[in-house]
Design an enzyme around this catalytic site. Structure first.
Site, PDB file in Angstrom:
ATOM      1  NE  ARG A  46      -2.940   0.419   3.320  1.00 26.81           N
ATOM      2  CZ  ARG A  46      -2.192   0.546   4.426  1.00 26.81           C
ATOM      3  NH1 ARG A  46      -1.382   1.581   4.569  1.00 26.81           N
ATOM      4  NH2 ARG A  46      -2.256  -0.355   5.384  1.00 26.81           N
ATOM      5  CE1 TYR A  98     -16.050  11.667 -16.298  1.00 30.69           C
ATOM      6  CE2 TYR A  98     -15.692  11.598 -13.933  1.00 30.69           C
ATOM      7  CZ  TYR A  98     -15.989  10.961 -15.118  1.00 30.69           C
ATOM      8  OH  TYR A  98     -16.225   9.615 -15.119  1.00 30.69           O
ATOM      9  CG  ASP A 170      -9.374  16.517 -14.884  1.00 28.97           C
ATOM     10  OD1 ASP A 170      -8.642  15.934 -15.710  1.00 28.97           O
ATOM     11  OD2 ASP A 170     -10.447  16.044 -14.475  1.00 28.97           O
ATOM     12  CE  LYS A 195     -12.027   8.438 -18.566  1.00 26.12           C
ATOM     13  NZ  LYS A 195     -12.384   9.680 -17.924  1.00 26.12           N
TER      14      LYS A 195
END
Ligand SMILES: *Cc1c(COP(=O)(O)O)cnc(C)c1O
Length: 381
Positions: A46, A98, A170, A195
Site C-alpha cells: 500500500r 466532469y 485536470d 483515458k
C-alpha cells in the site's frame, strides 16, 4: 530530454536481478526484511511497490514535475486533493466539469464543510469575484467536456497566487503531450489515467503530480493513509501504454483535425466545437498553451433533433456508442442522454448541451475509414 524519449525511458530501468528490460509486475503485498527495520526500501505494497514507483516517476517526468502518485481511479486522485483541505475552506471550480468530479464535490466533500463555487472560467472576472480569504483551491478542467472550452491556465495561476490558493488542473483531455500546466505555474496536475495515458481502454486509474514538496508530502501521506492505490498489474499495463503516448497523440490530433474539417463542411452539421478552428471562441488561448488540438470534438446537427442524433448512432459501424474516451478505438457519446443526463434540460441547454450534441473521441484508426463511416451515417438524415 524530449517527450517521446521520456515516455519510453523515464522511471524505468532494467530489472537489476535479471536484466529484464520491462519493469516486472511485482505482484506482492509484503517484502521480507533482513532484520527488524532493515529492508530495501519496501515494506508493504500500500505504501510502496516497485511497479507503481516506476509508473509514478514516469508520469511525473512527462508533466515536468518532481513528484507523482497513482491512485485506483481518477476520482480517487481527486479525492486525495480534496482531503488536503480542512472544513471551512473554499474551492472555486470550472462549471462544465466532469460529472463524477461534481458528484464527489457536492455529495461527499460538501458534507465535511468544504464549500464549492462553480463558475464559467472563460471569464476571469467571474473567478476573481468569488475569491476571499477562505479560498484554498482553484479546480480547472481544460479542454472542458463536452463543449471543448479552453481555459486560460496562466490567468488562473495569477488569480491563485493573488490569494495564496493552489491551482489544480485536470489534464485528462489534453494529456502531458499537449499541455503541461506545471510549467505554466499550476501547483497540482490530475489525470484520469484511464483515458489517454492508459490509452487502450483496459484500466481504471488516476494520478497526481506536483513539484511542491509540501503538497507532495500530503499527497503521499493521504495515498498511504486512505489506501486507494492501483495494483501492480494495472501499473504495468499503463507503463506499456505510455510508451506510445506521443505516437498515439500525434495520430489522435491528425485524425481530429481531418474529422473536424469534414464535419464543418457537411450540410447536416450545424456547428463543430474544435479548438483548432480560428473561429473557436478560445482558439488563441489554445494556441498559446497547447501544442496541438487533440482528438476530442463535439458537433450539433441541423434542426437539433434527438431522433436525428440517435439515427446517426445506429448507423455508425466503426464509432462505438460508449462513455469514456482516449483509447485507440473511436468512440461516440451523447451527452444529453449519457454523461450529462442528470443535469436539468434547461441548465444543460444553457451551457450548449442540446439534444443533437454529439461528442467524439477520435481514435487512431485510418482517418479515411472514420470519415467514410461518419459520411454514410450522416447521409441518412
Ligand atoms: C474520466 C474522467 C475523470 C474520472 O476518472 P476515473 O478514472 O473514471 O475515475 C475525471 N476527469 C475527467 C476529465 C475524466 O474524463
Amino acid at each position: 530530454m524530449k517527450f517521446g524519449t521520456k515516455a519510453i525511458h523515464s522511471g524505468v530501468e532494467p530489472d537489476p536481478s535479471t536484466g529484464a528490460i520491462m519493469t516486472p509486475i511485482f505482484q506482492t503485498s509484503t517484502y521480507v526484511q533482513e532484520d527488524a527495520g532493515v529492508h530495501k526500501g519496501y515494506q508493504y505494497s500500500r505504501t510502496q511497490n516497485p511497479t507503481r514507483d516506476a509508473l509514478q516517476k514516469n508520469i511525473a517526468a512527462l508533466e515536468n514535475a518532481s513528484y507523482g502518485a497513482c491512485f485506483g481511479s481518477g476520482l480517487a486522485a481527486i479525492d486525495c486533493v480534496m482531503k488536503m483541505l480542512t472544513p471551512g475552506d473554499e474551492v472555486i471550480s470550472t462549471n462544465d466539469l466532469y460529472g463524477g468530479s461534481y458528484r464527489l464535490f457536492k455529495t461527499i466533500f460538501e458534507k465535511y464543510g468544504i464549500k464549492f463555487h462553480f463558475v464559467e472560467m472563460n471569464d476571469m472576472d467571474k473567478v476573481r469575484e468569488l475569491i476571499n480569504q477562505r479560498t484554498k483551491l482553484i479546480w480547472a478542467e481544460t479542454p472542458t467536456n463536452p463543449m471543448i472550452n479552453i481555459i486560460d491556465i496562466r490567468g488562473l495561476v495569477k488569480l491563485a497566487d493573488s490569494c495564496d490558493a493552489w491551482l489544480c488542473v485536470d489534464n485528462t483531455f489534453a494529456t502531458p503531450y499537449l499541455q503541461n500546466p506545471i510549467d505554466l505555474g499550476a501547483d497540482i496536475v490530475m489525470h484520469s489515467v484511464t483515458k489517454y495515458l492508459g490509452g487502450h481502454s483496459d484500466v481504471i486509474m488516476g494520478a497526481l503530480v506536483t513539484s511542491n514538496e509540501l503538497i507532495a508530502k500530503e499527497m503521499y501521506r493521504i495515498q498511504n493513509s486512505s489506501g486507494a492505490v492501483p495494483g501492480p498489474m494495472d501499473c504495468f499495463l499503463v507503463l506499456r501504454g505510455i510508451k506510445t503516448l506521443h505516437l498515439r497523440m500525434q495520430r489522435h490530433c491528425e485524425n481530429g483535425a481531418k474529422i473536424a474539417h469534414f464535419l464543418q463542411a457537411h450540410s447536416a452539421v450545424e456547428k463543430v466545437y474544435w479548438p483548432g478552428f480560428e473561429a473557436h471562441s478560445n482558439h488563441l488561448i489554445a494556441k498559446q498553451q497547447m501544442r496541438d488540438y487533440g482528438g476530442m470534438l463535439s458537433f450539433t446537427l441541423e434542426g437539433n433533433k434527438l431522433q436525428d442524433a440517435q439515427a446517426v448512432f445506429r448507423h455508425l459501424k466503426l464509432f462505438s456508442l460508449a462513455e469514456s474516451l482516449g483509447g485507440v478505438e473511436s468512440l461516440i457519446g451523447h451527452p444529453a442522454t449519457m454523461t450529462h443526463s442528470s443535469i436539468p434540460k434547461k441548465d444543460r441547454e444553457a451551457s450548449g448541451i442540446v439534444d443533437s450534441l454529439i461528442r467524439l473521441s477520435v481514435g487512431v484508426e485510418d482517418a479515411e475509414d472514420l470519415i467514410y463511416d461518419l459520411r454514410q451515417a450522416l447521409e441518412i438524415l
